[in-house]
Scaffold this active site. Structure first.
Site, short mmCIF file in Angstrom:
data_model
loop_
_atom_site.label_atom_id
_atom_site.label_comp_id
_atom_site.label_asym_id
_atom_site.label_seq_id
_atom_site.Cartn_x
_atom_site.Cartn_y
_atom_site.Cartn_z
CE LYS A 169 3.29 15.33 -2.23
NZ LYS A 169 3.74 13.95 -1.98
N GLY A 173 0.80 -1.22 0.00
CA GLY A 173 0.00 0.00 0.00
C GLY A 173 0.84 1.28 0.00
#
Ligand SMILES: NC(=O)c1ccc[n+]([C@@H]2O[C@H](COP(=O)([O-])OP(=O)(O)OC[C@H]3O[C@@H](n4cnc5c(N)ncnc54)[C@H](OP(=O)(O)O)[C@@H]3O)[C@@H](O)[C@H]2O)c1
Length: 411
Positions: free
Chosen positions: A190, A172
């Site tokens: 970002k 994950g």
């Protein structure tokens, strides 16, 4: 009793669902801190909820849907309707920041986005508020947890990139489609946001040059270990006079660098300014509850009435003449004179070599060198010339290196 703060949730997935639970869990503490109790006014999912109704009944709209459409439209409508907005959506801010900040300013409301960069690590708040009066020279760090996890595992296990990526997906840490993480685009969005805040210049995603980690090999990792280096995907935004440079690239760091020990899915951001020397912030860069906690912090700031300003500023020019130090990996025929020919090409380009490791592999040899800081253009031309030499057995591979060695300062 004061009115509750009514919060509309656009999106109820990993972060939205976690936020819903956190609002209920922390309602008493938020009421104690701000005097007002938070309450969820409504939830929008693909097959649930009604945007108009949520807009009509919320004081703060929290956008946790992701993507830029219809998200941009919803956020603009919320701002124009006089609602404060909190979002965790880096693409939305990196691509449409100007329009959103202008709209928020005109409507006299706030748009906050702490969770859009480095998850739970409060980098936006520190740059935008704590360091608002500080002349920041450089903001850099590890802002993508997926790639940091992959590079850490490659270094620890010696496994190939594709195998480690598959494991990251199982655990994950990487999405089913990991493209934007591994090619550097996520980190670029970002860094556009951090550069905008640090330098007060309307930097957009297109201003950020980015490279990813897809071509890193176990060999690179092995040689890096021999040279005392560790590999990170770095985002770097720096001021250079009246210009700025904002980039994302894989980069080797020496062991003493504060970012070298940042492992696994963690993020870390460093800020450098004359007045503060440097600050390093690190922590979990993603995860439902971690991201939701940053979103809740923004909600509390809005309720408490703190308001960062996003004044439009002149755009600083993007610098193109960058200098870097490089790691250079060459597969060559194992014959006399090869090293001298390579040294000649580098020497003519004004590039000096810091260290060399050479290993024989049958008829071939691998030459791995670190060169001192030099103009990237000159280095690129030299590598192209080396690539054409008749003894080369594969395309040269080059990765930037931060040469700076951090020495612990006395207390
Ligand atoms: N997950 C993280 O660790 C993390 C970290 C930092 C930032 N973020 C950012 O947080 C945001 C949310 O991420 P997430 O991981 O929570 O995503 P997610 O689990 O995929 O959840 C997205 C939610 O938005 C809803 N949604 C999507 N498109 C919609 C549409 N057109 N109309 C109505 N509802 C829509 C989905 O509805 P359904 O439930 O019906 O599918 C779902 O509830 C993104 O911007 C992401 O980049 C996430």
């Amino acid at each position: 009793m004061s009115e509750p703060v009514r919060i509309g949730l656009l999106g109820h997935g990993t972060v939205g669902g976690a936020l819903h639970g956190l609002i209920a869990d922390r309602a008493d503490a938020i009421e104690a801190a701000t005097g007002r109790r938070p309450e969820v006014a409504g939830v929008l999912r693909r097959a649930e909820g009604d945007f108009e109704e949520i807009l009509g009944t919320s004081e703060i709209v929290v956008e946790l849907m992701g993507g830029t459409e219809p998200t941009r439209e919803y956020v603009l409508r919320a701002l124009r309707a006089g609602k404060h907005v909190v979002t965790a959506n880096k693409q939305l801010i990196a691509q449409h920041g100007d329009e959103l900040f202008d709209t928020a300013r005109e409507a006299g409301v706030q748009i906050r986005f702490e969770a859009a960069v480095a998850g739970a690590v409060p980098v936006i708040r520190v740059i935008q508020e704590s360091l608002a009066a500080t002349e920041i020279e450089k903001v850099f760090g590890i802002v993508n947890g997926t790639t940091n996890f992959i590079l850490t595992e490659m270094a620890k296990t010696g496994a190939a990139y594709a195998d480690v990526l598959a494991r990251a997906q199982e655990l994950g840490y990487a999405e089913a489609d990991p493209t934007e993480d591994v090619n550097g685009a996520d980190a670029a969005a970002k860094m556009a946001i951090l550069a905008r805040l640090a330098f007060g210049s309307p930097v957009v995603l297109d201003d950020v040059a980015f490279e990813g980690i897809e071509t890193v090999t176990p060999d690179d990792m092995q040689y890096a270990r021999d040279l005392g280096l560790s590999l990170k995907l770095l985002g770097v935004a720096e001021r250079r006079g009246e210009q700025i440079s904002v980039r994302v690239f894989p980069c080797f760091l020496y062991g003493g660098h504060p970012l070298a020990p940042i492992e696994g899915p963690f993020n870390a951001v460093m800020v450098e300014a004359p007045a503060i020397t440097e600050i390093t912030m690190s922590g979990p860069g993603a995860g439902g509850i971690e991201t939701a906690s940053a979103v809740l912090g923004d909600i509390v700031s809005i309720v408490a009435g703190e308001a960062p300003v996003h004044q439009p500023q002149a755009k600083l020019e993007i610098a193109r003449d960058i200098s870097s130090s490089f790691y250079l990996h060459l597969e060559v025929a194992d014959e006399p004179g090869v090293l001298a020919r390579i040294a000649d090409v580098l020497g003519r380009a004004g590039i000096s070599v810091k260290s060399v490791v050479q290993r024989g592999h049958g008829d071939d040899a691998r030459l791995v060198m670190v060169v001192h800081e030099c103009p990237e253009d000159a280095f690129g031309r030299a590598v192209a010339e080396i690539s054409g030499l008749e003894f080369m057995r594969a395309e040269p591979r080059a990765i930037r290196v931060i040469e700076e060695e951090f020495m612990p300062t006395g207390s």
